[in-house]
Design a protein around this motif. Structure first.
Motif, mmCIF file in Angstrom:
data_model
loop_
_atom_site.group_PDB
_atom_site.id
_atom_site.type_symbol
_atom_site.label_atom_id
_atom_site.label_comp_id
_atom_site.label_asym_id
_atom_site.label_seq_id
_atom_site.Cartn_x
_atom_site.Cartn_y
_atom_site.Cartn_z
ATOM 1 N N MET A 1 0.821 -1.195 0.000
ATOM 2 C CA MET A 1 0.000 0.000 0.000
ATOM 3 C C MET A 1 0.859 1.251 0.000
ATOM 4 O O MET A 1 0.357 2.335 -0.176
ATOM 5 N N ALA A 2 2.135 1.005 0.269
ATOM 6 C CA ALA A 2 3.011 2.171 0.249
ATOM 7 C C ALA A 2 3.005 2.762 -1.152
ATOM 8 O O ALA A 2 3.003 2.036 -2.135
ATOM 9 N N SER A 116 -7.184 -11.989 0.822
ATOM 10 C CA SER A 116 -5.740 -12.129 0.689
ATOM 11 C C SER A 116 -5.405 -13.237 -0.315
ATOM 12 O O SER A 116 -4.509 -13.088 -1.158
ATOM 13 N N MET A 117 -6.144 -14.350 -0.277
ATOM 14 C CA MET A 117 -5.926 -15.410 -1.261
ATOM 15 C C MET A 117 -6.204 -14.908 -2.676
ATOM 16 O O MET A 117 -5.436 -15.163 -3.607
ATOM 17 N N ALA A 118 -7.299 -14.183 -2.824
ATOM 18 C CA ALA A 118 -7.652 -13.676 -4.156
ATOM 19 C C ALA A 118 -6.606 -12.675 -4.634
ATOM 20 O O ALA A 118 -6.180 -12.716 -5.795
ATOM 21 N N GLY A 119 -6.172 -11.798 -3.746
ATOM 22 C CA GLY A 119 -5.161 -10.813 -4.117
ATOM 23 C C GLY A 119 -3.860 -11.498 -4.508
ATOM 24 O O GLY A 119 -3.186 -11.095 -5.454
ATOM 25 N N TYR A 120 -3.536 -12.593 -3.798
ATOM 26 C CA TYR A 120 -2.324 -13.351 -4.104
ATOM 27 C C TYR A 120 -2.413 -13.955 -5.505
ATOM 28 O O TYR A 120 -1.491 -13.841 -6.307
ATOM 29 N N PHE A 182 -4.787 -6.073 -1.117
ATOM 30 C CA PHE A 182 -3.854 -7.197 -1.046
ATOM 31 C C PHE A 182 -3.086 -7.379 -2.358
ATOM 32 O O PHE A 182 -1.895 -7.659 -2.348
ATOM 33 N N LYS A 183 -3.782 -7.244 -3.493
ATOM 34 C CA LYS A 183 -3.082 -7.406 -4.770
ATOM 35 C C LYS A 183 -1.957 -6.375 -4.887
ATOM 36 O O LYS A 183 -0.833 -6.706 -5.214
ATOM 37 N N LYS A 184 -2.290 -5.125 -4.574
ATOM 38 C CA LYS A 184 -1.276 -4.064 -4.638
ATOM 39 C C LYS A 184 -0.097 -4.417 -3.739
ATOM 40 O O LYS A 184 1.054 -4.210 -4.093
ATOM 41 N N PHE A 185 -0.431 -4.933 -2.540
ATOM 42 C CA PHE A 185 0.639 -5.252 -1.600
ATOM 43 C C PHE A 185 1.542 -6.341 -2.153
ATOM 44 O O PHE A 185 2.759 -6.202 -2.180
ATOM 45 N N PHE A 186 0.943 -7.434 -2.637
ATOM 46 C CA PHE A 186 1.756 -8.546 -3.155
ATOM 47 C C PHE A 186 2.536 -8.121 -4.392
ATOM 48 O O PHE A 186 3.637 -8.605 -4.637
ATOM 49 N N ASP A 187 1.974 -7.205 -5.182
ATOM 50 C CA ASP A 187 2.707 -6.692 -6.345
ATOM 51 C C ASP A 187 4.022 -6.049 -5.919
ATOM 52 O O ASP A 187 5.001 -6.074 -6.654
ATOM 53 N N GLY A 188 4.025 -5.458 -4.731
ATOM 54 C CA GLY A 188 5.213 -4.753 -4.259
ATOM 55 C C GLY A 188 6.202 -5.646 -3.545
ATOM 56 O O GLY A 188 7.266 -5.203 -3.144
ATOM 57 N N VAL A 189 5.845 -6.932 -3.337
ATOM 58 C CA VAL A 189 6.758 -7.851 -2.637
ATOM 59 C C VAL A 189 7.572 -8.618 -3.676
ATOM 60 O O VAL A 189 7.009 -9.189 -4.599
#
Lengths: 300, 311
Positions: A1-2, A116-120, A182-189
Motif C-alpha cells: 500500500m506504500a 488475501s488469497m484472491a489478491g495473491y 492485497f493485490k497491490k501489496f503482493f505486487d510490491g513484494v
C-alpha cells in the motif's frame, strides 16, 4: 500500500539535513501573529469537536433527574454509575456485545482470508481470464451494498437464514476493495523468495502460507482493523437481517434504544459509552494502522 | 520444476511446455480465487441480478415467487413518482450542502496541524475519534445534544442570549441539523487523507520557494494547495459517493421526518420495500439509484485516471 513517490528519498535526505528553519527566519511579526492566531482557532475547534464526547460522558454519570435541568449544566450534583448498571438490566446489551463480537470477528477473519488469497492469485498467478476476473472485482467496488438490501433479504429469507448469524455475517464478507489492497501489496513484494521455495518443490499453497501471507502482516493489519470497525459499526444490514432482540448487534440494538420512551437520557448516554468502548480501544491500540490504512485506500 | 518457477510472476519463455503450465496455473489460480468469488457471486452479483429481475415484476415481500409481470411499469412509476424524486432530491441537497465543509475544513485543519512540531496526536484524536463510532451512537448523542430545552446546544445558545431553532422537528431545519452531525462525525477521515497528502509534498519545494522570497502565506497558496490537488479531488469524490448512500443517521434521528422532509433515497427504498412490502417496485427504485451511484463512481475513476496521467 506504500505509494511510490519518486521524490521521497531526496526529500527525506534533505529534510534531515537542512530542515525548514530558513523560511521561518524570514517571517516578520505580523506573519508570526497570524500563524499563532490560526493555530489558536484550530485548537479551539478541536476542543469544540471533543465537547459532544465530553457531554456524553458527563450525562452518563448523572442521575436522570439531573439531566432535565434548564439550562443544561456541566455540574454533576449526584455523580453516579447507576445508569451503567441500568443499561444491562433495561436492555440486552450483554447479548448484543456477544453478537457483535461473533459477527465482527468471523466477518473480519473471512474477509482477510478470502481477499488475501484472491489478491495473491491476481498478483502471482498467470491464467486465462485473469484480467477479466480482476476487472469484475474492481467493478464491485462501485456496487453500493445499501442498494441491494431487498434482494439480499429475499435471498436469505428463501433459505430460511434470516435472524441467524449466517444472515448477518455472510453478506459482509465480499469486500472488493480488500482484494485490491492485497493485490497491490503482493505486487510490491519481490517474488524471489517464493521462486526459490517453488524450485525446492513447495506448492503454491505452501509458498502462499509460509512466505507471502506472513510477509503481508501490515496489509493484514490494515484490512483487519478496517473490516472490524466497519463490521462492528454496520447498522442497516444487521438491523434488517437480525429481527429478534437476542440476535441484534450493538448498532441495531442501540438503534432501538434511540427510540425508547420516558426520560432515559443518562441511560442512553451510558449505553452510547458502553457501545463505543471496544472501538475506542481498537482505535487507541491501532491508531497507526488505521491512519495508514486510510491513507492507503486514498492514495491507491 | 524450472517451469513452475518461471511461472511465478515471470514471463514464460519456453513454448512447448506452455499449455500444460497454463492449465496448472489456471487451476491453482482459480483455487485461490474461488473462496472470494463464491462470496462475491452469492452476496453481490446474484442480489444485483435478482434486483434487476424483480424490478420487472409486481413482487411482494409477503408472497412467494416473483408475482405478476410488470414490464416497464415499475420504472414508469418510479420516473413519475414525486415522493421518490423528493427523496433523491434530499439526498442530492444533503450532498451539495455537506460536501464543501467536509472538503474545505479538514484541508484547513490539516495544513495548520501539519506545521505543528508536537501535539499532532491530540488533533488526530479530536477529529478522528468520532469517525470510528457507530452511526447508532452518533445519533443517540446528537438527539440528546439537540434536545429542545434540556440539550447542550440549546443551553449554550441561550447562555449567549440566542434563540434556538427546532433542530430536528422543523422541516426547514432538520436536514441542516443532520449535515452538522455528519460534518462532526466524518471529518476525521478526510483530515487523515489530507495529512497523508501533505507528508508527500517534498520539503525542497518549500525551501526553494523560501529562497525565492515567498512568505509562509504565499508558500501555502502557491505550493501546498496545488500539490494537494489530487488529494482534494479524491476527498471530494469519495465524499459525494458516501453522501449519496445517506441513510443511518437520518433514519435514526428523524426517521425521515418531520413530514418526510429528511427522507433519503435509501430510506425511500427501505420504506417501500419493507413497510409497503412492494419489493418489485422498490427494486426498480433501488436500481435507478444504483445506476446514479455507479455513474458518479465511474466518473471518479475517470478523473483519477486523468490526474494520474497528468502527474
Amino acid at each position: 500500500m506504500a505509494v511510490s513517490v519518486p521524490w521521497r528519498r531526496d526529500h527525506a535526505a534533505t529534510a534531515a539535513g537542512s530542515g525548514q528553519v530558513a523560511p521561518r527566519a524570514r517571517e516578520d511579526w505580523r506573519g508570526r501573529l497570524f500563524r499563532r492566531a490560526v493555530t489558536g482557532v484550530v485548537i479551539a475547534l478541536a476542543l469544540v469537536w471533543l465537547v459532544p464526547v465530553a457531554w456524553t460522558l458527563d450525562t452518563s454519570v448523572k442521575s436522570e433527574n439531573a439531566t432535565i435541568i434548564i439550562p443544561a449544566t456541566w455540574n454533576i450534583p449526584q455523580f453516579t454509575f447507576g445508569s451503567y448498571s441500568a443499561v444491562f438490566s433495561a436492555t440486552a446489551l450483554g447479548r448484543w456485545y456477544l453478537n457483535s463480537a461473533i459477527v465482527s470477528v468471523i466477518a473480519t477473519a473471512a474477509t482477510v482470508i478470502t481477499a488475501s488469497m484472491a489478491g495473491y492469485a491476481l498478483s502471482r498467478h498467470r491464467f486465462r481470464g485473469k484480467t477479466l476476473v480482476y476487472g469484475c472485482i474492481l467493478a464491485g467496488i462501485m456496487i453500493p451494498p445499501q442498494a441491494l438490501i431487498i434482494p439480499l433479504f429475499r435471498e436469505l429469507q428463501a433459505v430460511g437464514a434470516i435472524d441467524t448469524y449466517w444472515a448477518v455475517i455472510l453478506p459482509q464478507v465480499p469486500t472488493p476493495i480488500a482484494v485490491f489492497i492485497f493485490k497491490k501489496f503482493f505486487d510490491g513484494v519481490p517474488v524471489e523468495l517464493e521462486q526459490a521455495a517453488r524450485v525446492d518443490g513447495a506448492s503454491w499453497w505452501a509458498s502462499y502460507l509460509r512466505i507471502a501471507f506472513p510477509l503481508s502482516r501490515s496489509a493484514v493489519a490494515a484490512v483487519s482493523i478496517f473490516t472490524f470497525v466497519w463490521s462492528w459499526n454496520n447498522f442497516l444490514w444487521p438491523f434488517l437481517s437480525a429481527t429478534s432482540t437476542s440476535m441484534m448487534t450493538i448498532p441495531a440494538g442501540i438503534g432501538t434504544v434511540v427510540s425508547g420512551v420516558g426520560i432515559m437520557n443518562a441511560l442512553q448516554m451510558a449505553s452510547a459509552v458502553l457501545a463505543s468502548l471496544p472501538l475506542v480501544l481498537v482505535f487507541l491500540l491501532g491508531q497507526r494502522q488505521i491512519v495508514e490504512g486510510v491513507a492507503g485506500t486514498g492514495l491507491k | 520444476m524450472t517451469g513452475a518457477a518461471a511461472s511465478v510472476g515471470q514471463p514464460v519463455a519456453a513454448r512447448d511446455g506452455r499449455r500444460r503450465r497454463l492449465r496448472r496455473g489456471d487451476l491453482s489460480g482459480m483455487g485461490f480465487l474461488a473462496p472470494f468469488l463464491v462470496f462475491y457471486a452469492l452476496f453481490l452479483i446474484v442480489p444485483l441480478i435478482y434486483e434487476i429481475v424483480m424490478s420487472f415484476f409486481h413482487t411482494s415481500l409477503v408472497l412467494p415467487g416473483l408475482g405478476g409481470f410488470a414490464g416497464l411499469g415499475n420504472y414508469r412509476e418510479v420516473f413519475g413518482d414525486a415522493r421518490f424524486w423528493q427523496a433523491v432530491w434530499h439526498t442530492i441537497w444533503f450532498t451539495i450542502v455537506s460536501t464543501p465543509p467536509l472538503v474545505v475544513l479538514p484541508l484547513f485543519f490539516a495544513i495548520v496541524v501539519n506545521r505543528l512540531s508536537h501535539g499532532q496526536w491530540f488533533f488526530r484524536l479530536a477529529f478522528f475519534l468520532p469517525y470510528i463510532l457507530p452511526s447508532a451512537v452518533i445519533s443517540l448523542i446528537w438527539v440528546w445534544l439537540y434536545e429542545p430545552g434540556y440539550g447542550l446546544v440549546d443551553g449554550a445558545l441561550s447562555a449567549l442570549g440566542l434563540g434556538a431553532p427546532a433542530w430536528l422537528s422543523s422541516p426547514d431545519v432538520a436536514l441542516y441539523s443532520i449535515v452538522i452531525v455528519t460534518v462532526w462525525w466524518t471529518i476525521g477521515f478526510n483530515f487523515v487523507l489530507y495529512l497523508a497528502g501533505l507528508q508527500d509534498i517534498p520539503r525542497d519545494l518549500y525551501a526553494a520557494a523560501a529562497l525565492d522570497g515567498a512568505s509562509q502565506w504565499q508558500q501555502t497558496w502557491r505550493v501546498t494547495l496545488p500539490m494537494l490537488g489530487r488529494t482534494t479531488t479524491l476527498v471530494a469524490v469519495l465524499q459525494v459517493i458516501a453522501s449519496l448512500k445517506l441513510f443511518d443517521q437520518v433514519y435514526l434521528m428523524t426517521a425521515g421526518g418531520p413530514n418526510y422532509s429528511t427522507r433519503s433515497a435509501i430510506e425511500y427504498i427501505y420504506d417501500t420495500g419493507f413497510t409497503s412490502q412492494r419489493i418489485g417496485y422498490a427494486s426498480a427504485a433501488a436500481f435507478v439509484l444504483f445506476v446514479i451511484i455507479a455513474v458518479v463512481s465511474f466518473g471518479w475513476l475517470l478523473i483519477v485516471r486523468q490526474q494520474e496521467k497528468g502527474v
